[in-house]
Design a protein around this motif. Structure first.
Motif: not given
Length: 67
Positions: A30-36, A43-44
């Motif tokens: 998620y972080v890699a795709q959304n930068d947050r 959300q996962l």
């Protein structure tokens, strides 16, 4: 003699640890795709198959059974 209760308990521990790891990996994706960092497990859903409703996100990592 086979102790099925002990075997079942150990199997559940392993499954919980694997599920926790899966949620942690979904957080990274998620972080890699959304930068947050995600704030809710909901959300996962796109990153995990199965029910992860027993988990939550605390300080950017999975919290719940096996964590």
């Amino acid at each position: 003699m086979l102790n099925s209760d002990a075997l079942t308990a150990r199997t559940q521990q392993v499954a919980n640890a694997v599920s926790c790891r899966t949620v942690d990996e979904a957080i990274v994706a998620y972080v890699a795709q959304n930068d947050r960092t995600p704030t809710r497990v909901s959300q996962l859903r796109a990153y995990v198959k199965g029910d992860i409703s027993a988990y939550r996100i605390v300080n950017g990592v999975a919290a719940g059974p096996g964590c």
